[in-house]
Motif scaffolding. Structure first.
Motif, mmCIF file in Angstrom:
data_model
loop_
_atom_site.group_PDB
_atom_site.id
_atom_site.type_symbol
_atom_site.label_atom_id
_atom_site.label_comp_id
_atom_site.label_asym_id
_atom_site.label_seq_id
_atom_site.Cartn_x
_atom_site.Cartn_y
_atom_site.Cartn_z
ATOM 1 N N SER A 50 0.822 -1.218 0.000
ATOM 2 C CA SER A 50 0.000 0.000 0.000
ATOM 3 C C SER A 50 0.856 1.269 0.000
ATOM 4 O O SER A 50 0.357 2.353 -0.260
ATOM 5 N N GLN A 51 2.160 1.123 0.304
ATOM 6 C CA GLN A 51 3.058 2.279 0.240
ATOM 7 C C GLN A 51 3.754 2.368 -1.119
ATOM 8 O O GLN A 51 4.743 3.088 -1.280
ATOM 9 N N ASN A 52 3.276 1.582 -2.085
ATOM 10 C CA ASN A 52 3.864 1.512 -3.435
ATOM 11 C C ASN A 52 5.256 0.891 -3.439
ATOM 12 O O ASN A 52 6.019 1.069 -4.389
ATOM 13 N N GLU A 53 5.594 0.163 -2.384
ATOM 14 C CA GLU A 53 6.899 -0.498 -2.360
ATOM 15 C C GLU A 53 6.781 -1.925 -2.876
ATOM 16 O O GLU A 53 5.772 -2.596 -2.669
ATOM 17 N N MET A 54 7.833 -2.369 -3.569
ATOM 18 C CA MET A 54 7.826 -3.736 -4.085
ATOM 19 C C MET A 54 7.919 -4.728 -2.933
ATOM 20 O O MET A 54 8.677 -4.533 -1.986
ATOM 21 N N VAL A 55 7.126 -5.778 -3.044
ATOM 22 C CA VAL A 55 7.119 -6.838 -2.031
ATOM 23 C C VAL A 55 7.728 -8.079 -2.664
ATOM 24 O O VAL A 55 7.316 -8.495 -3.747
ATOM 25 N N TYR A 56 8.704 -8.663 -1.987
ATOM 26 C CA TYR A 56 9.376 -9.839 -2.546
ATOM 27 C C TYR A 56 9.298 -11.010 -1.583
ATOM 28 O O TYR A 56 9.526 -10.843 -0.385
ATOM 29 N N LEU A 57 8.982 -12.178 -2.105
ATOM 30 C CA LEU A 57 8.955 -13.429 -1.342
ATOM 31 C C LEU A 57 8.083 -13.353 -0.089
ATOM 32 O O LEU A 57 8.472 -13.844 0.969
ATOM 33 N N ALA A 58 6.897 -12.790 -0.254
ATOM 34 C CA ALA A 58 5.995 -12.694 0.881
ATOM 35 C C ALA A 58 5.503 -14.071 1.323
ATOM 36 O O ALA A 58 5.069 -14.252 2.455
ATOM 37 N N ASN A 59 5.581 -15.041 0.400
ATOM 38 C CA ASN A 59 5.097 -16.381 0.731
ATOM 39 C C ASN A 59 6.229 -17.333 1.118
ATOM 40 O O ASN A 59 6.058 -18.542 1.109
ATOM 41 N N GLY A 60 7.368 -16.749 1.413
ATOM 42 C CA GLY A 60 8.466 -17.517 1.994
ATOM 43 C C GLY A 60 8.914 -18.697 1.162
ATOM 44 O O GLY A 60 9.195 -18.581 -0.023
ATOM 45 N N MET A 61 8.956 -19.852 1.805
ATOM 46 C CA MET A 61 9.495 -21.066 1.200
ATOM 47 C C MET A 61 8.767 -21.440 -0.095
ATOM 48 O O MET A 61 9.353 -21.926 -1.043
ATOM 49 N N MET A 62 7.451 -21.209 -0.120
ATOM 50 C CA MET A 62 6.680 -21.588 -1.299
ATOM 51 C C MET A 62 7.125 -20.756 -2.501
ATOM 52 O O MET A 62 7.301 -21.286 -3.592
ATOM 53 N N ASP A 63 7.332 -19.460 -2.307
ATOM 54 C CA ASP A 63 7.833 -18.610 -3.390
ATOM 55 C C ASP A 63 9.192 -19.099 -3.864
ATOM 56 O O ASP A 63 9.505 -19.071 -5.047
ATOM 57 N N SER A 64 9.993 -19.521 -2.930
ATOM 58 C CA SER A 64 11.338 -19.946 -3.278
ATOM 59 C C SER A 64 11.308 -21.248 -4.081
ATOM 60 O O SER A 64 12.060 -21.417 -5.037
ATOM 61 N N MET A 65 10.435 -22.176 -3.707
ATOM 62 C CA MET A 65 10.354 -23.454 -4.413
ATOM 63 C C MET A 65 9.711 -23.327 -5.782
ATOM 64 O O MET A 65 10.095 -23.969 -6.739
ATOM 65 N N ILE A 66 8.671 -22.490 -5.832
ATOM 66 C CA ILE A 66 7.906 -22.365 -7.069
ATOM 67 C C ILE A 66 8.489 -21.265 -7.955
ATOM 68 O O ILE A 66 8.560 -21.392 -9.159
ATOM 69 N N HIS A 112 22.132 -23.022 -15.994
ATOM 70 C CA HIS A 112 21.222 -22.962 -14.840
ATOM 71 C C HIS A 112 19.786 -22.745 -15.280
ATOM 72 O O HIS A 112 19.509 -22.411 -16.429
ATOM 73 N N CYS A 113 18.910 -22.921 -14.304
ATOM 74 C CA CYS A 113 17.503 -22.592 -14.519
ATOM 75 C C CYS A 113 17.354 -21.084 -14.425
ATOM 76 O O CYS A 113 17.910 -20.450 -13.539
ATOM 77 N N HIS A 114 16.604 -20.494 -15.361
ATOM 78 C CA HIS A 114 16.400 -19.039 -15.333
ATOM 79 C C HIS A 114 15.145 -18.642 -14.576
ATOM 80 O O HIS A 114 14.741 -17.479 -14.581
ATOM 81 N N ASN A 115 14.488 -19.613 -13.923
ATOM 82 C CA ASN A 115 13.580 -19.245 -12.841
ATOM 83 C C ASN A 115 14.516 -18.772 -11.735
ATOM 84 O O ASN A 115 15.272 -19.557 -11.155
ATOM 85 N N LEU A 116 14.509 -17.468 -11.466
ATOM 86 C CA LEU A 116 15.597 -16.899 -10.662
ATOM 87 C C LEU A 116 15.591 -17.367 -9.216
ATOM 88 O O LEU A 116 16.637 -17.427 -8.578
ATOM 89 N N GLU A 117 14.407 -17.739 -8.708
ATOM 90 C CA GLU A 117 14.381 -18.296 -7.356
ATOM 91 C C GLU A 117 15.005 -19.696 -7.349
ATOM 92 O O GLU A 117 15.695 -20.074 -6.405
ATOM 93 N N HIS A 118 14.766 -20.460 -8.412
ATOM 94 C CA HIS A 118 15.422 -21.776 -8.518
ATOM 95 C C HIS A 118 16.938 -21.602 -8.609
ATOM 96 O O HIS A 118 17.699 -22.325 -7.971
#
Ligand code: CU
Length: 532
Positions: free
Chosen positions: A215-231, A513-519
């Motif tokens: 809501s402050q217009n700031e980018m949010v990254y990996l809010a879903n923790g481990m799931m974001d990292s795996m997927i 490497h995989c270009h899914n950057l979290e992978h």
């Protein structure tokens, strides 16, 4: 001096329609009702008046804030260029966007870049798709500390094409790209120039990304923790050239649209909303031999495709929408479709860009029936044609692995050494899908992996679905454009893809490497060595 685009010009340049986010195609409620900074005009690639012998640029990676929405500015990370030597048009800055700058160079040109790190973390630049020596390629072992500098000096030997650059530090690639660090590296050559393809205002670079803003217009990254990292991270807001809710004014003429999927993990199923087929003229490594048409084009992270888009028959006042069509989401085994906690999962449909057609512009040249000559590798010339070098992509515990291995900074396994000059078949077998993988416990993940090989451009030899869901596969496989040079190729769940690559340019240690950057950050990356 830089080709600076003023803030006011930029607001005209970046395509932003005021109002609510255009997610009408999927019927989603916008995540918020904030207003995008309104603009309607495209980023114009200034024609190169002259091509200097060399180009020397200072590139400072640092922090900034930008007005992406009305209200609070958005903190971003970005590259700030300053040309020391060379023509101003060679470096095109987008002063209102976190993206950029755009390099405009010719084959044969010498490029010198002094990267200065004004970030709080280590960084290094990888020039994605360029054929350059190991020390220039941005291996994480060359990452520089905050305050330090790195000198790049290389010759461009690639053919004409749209390449790009982005950070590649150990385990920090994904967040650094996410917060804004990326730019295009557009190479031109005589063969391409002779074609007379649409240029100047008819040559539009379009970088497609997804982000989530609070809501402050700031980018949010990996809010879903481990799931974001795996997927892989999936944002709920689609941006083109750093702008949400993108629309652009164009003329009723032919255009060259250069698309990069600069997203961390999202796959796009690109199509014109009215069903007009897409005409592709180039992929990662430049022009195809001849144009190909597809009902839709699948674009995975890191991949580029260039479209010929002829609006000359369109009436003034009409619109063309570039959309991402729905496709079957990937089952991550827990009953949740791939997308983790994102409100816009992979496979959701949405608008990407609205093109507003205006008056007739320049006379349209007909689409050339022949674009370039591509020397096809002959599989019979491959040194391992009877025994392809194979890479198994599979889940081990909570991480994605390559041949059961994770990234190690300095190690190269015995089966990761190739000889300089050899043509090889590399085979990627994605066992994540259809019950063939190790899975994570009871879960059987279906996970696509866009595999990127540094140091080469390759050709796709074959694709085969060996296990897994035929319908998931069919939802995207019709949109592959494998006809030309590639440096990144999507390996679908259960799919086996063979590519032909000749390791002929430089000895040294490079990455694949995989270009899914979290992978990638989680270790789905390995060294390979070209032995001279
Ligand atoms: Cu992956």
């Amino acid at each position: 001096m830089n080709q600076n685009i003023t803030r006011r010009d930029f607001i005209k340049l970046m395509g932003l329609g005021a109002g609510t986010l255009t997610l009408s195609a999927c019927g989603l409620i916008p995540p918020n009702s904030r207003f995008a900074v309104p603009t309607t005009a495209p980023v114009i690639l200034t024609p190169l008046a002259s091509v200097p012998v060399s180009l020397a640029v200072d590139l400072t990676a640092g922090r900034a804030t930008l007005p992406i929405f009305s209200g609070a500015e958005t903190p971003v990370w970005r590259y700030q260029p300053s040309v020391r030597e060379g023509s101003a048009e060679s470096i095109q800055e987008l002063s209102g966007s976190y993206l950029g700058p755009i390099f405009r160079v010719k084959t044969g040109q010498r490029i010198q870049v002094r990267l200065k790190n004004d970030l709080p973390d280590p960084t290094i630049i990888h020039w994605h798709g360029l054929l350059i020596p190991e020390e220039m390629d941005g291996h994480p072992r060359y990452a520089i500390a905050p305050g330090a500098s790195y000198e790049y000096d290389f010759q461009v030997i690639n053919r004409a094409g749209m390449y790009w650059f982005h950070p590649h530090p150990h385990q920090l690639t994904a967040p650094q790209v996410y917060y804004g660090l990326a730019g295009l590296f557009i190479v031109s050559d005589d063969e391409e120039i002779a074609l007379g393809l649409p240029a100047g205002e008819y040559d539009l670079p379009l970088v497609i990304q997804d982000r989530t803003f609070d809501s402050q217009n700031e980018m949010v990254y990996l809010a879903n923790g481990m799931m974001d990292s795996m997927i892989g991270f999936l944002g709920d807001t689609i941006l083109v050239n750093g702008a949400p809710n993108a629309s652009m004014d164009v003329r009723a003429s032919a255009y060259r649209l250069r698309l990069l999927n600069g997203s961390n993990s999202r796959i796009y199923k690109l199509a014109w909303q009215d069903g007009t087929p897409l005409t592709a003229i180039a992929t990662d490594g430049g022009l195809l031999e001849k144009p190909v048409t597809r009902d839709y084009i699948t674009l995975a992270p890191g991949e580029r495709v260039e479209l010929w888009a002829d609006f000359s028959g369109r009436t003034s006042g009409s619109e063309m929408s570039l959309v991402s069509l729905p496709f079957s989401g990937f089952d991550n085994g827990g009953g949740m479709m791939m997308g983790g906690g994102s409100s816009l999962p992979n496979g959701a449909s949405f608008d990407i860009l609205i093109l507003k057609i205006g008056e007739k512009g320049e006379d349209v040249i007909p689409l050339p029936s022949r674009l370039s000559t591509i020397e096809r590798h002959d599989v019979k010339d491959a040194v391992n044609q009877n025994n392809p070098r194979s890479f198994t992509l599979a889940m081990q515990g909570m991480v994605h692995t390559i041949n059961n291995r994770l990234f190690e900074m300095d190690s190269v396994a015995r089966d990761e050494i190739v000889r300089l000059g050899d043509l090889e078949i590399w085979e990627f077998a994605n066992l994540e899908g259809g019950g063939g993988g190790m899975g994570m416990g009871m879960m059987n993940m279906e996970m696509p992996h866009p595999m990127h090989i540094h140091g080469v451009q390759f050709q796709v030899l074959s694709r085969q679905l060996t296990q897994g869901s035929e319908s998931t596969y069919q939802g995207l496989s019709g949109g592959f454009v494998d006809d030309g040079w590639k440096d990144t190729v999507l390996i679908m769940p259960g799919e086996k893809v063979q590519v032909l690559a000749r390791f002929e340019n430089y000895a040294g240690t490079f990455l694949y490497h995989c270009h899914n950057l979290e992978h990638e950050d989680a270790g789905m990356m390995r060294n390979y060595k070209v032995q001279g």
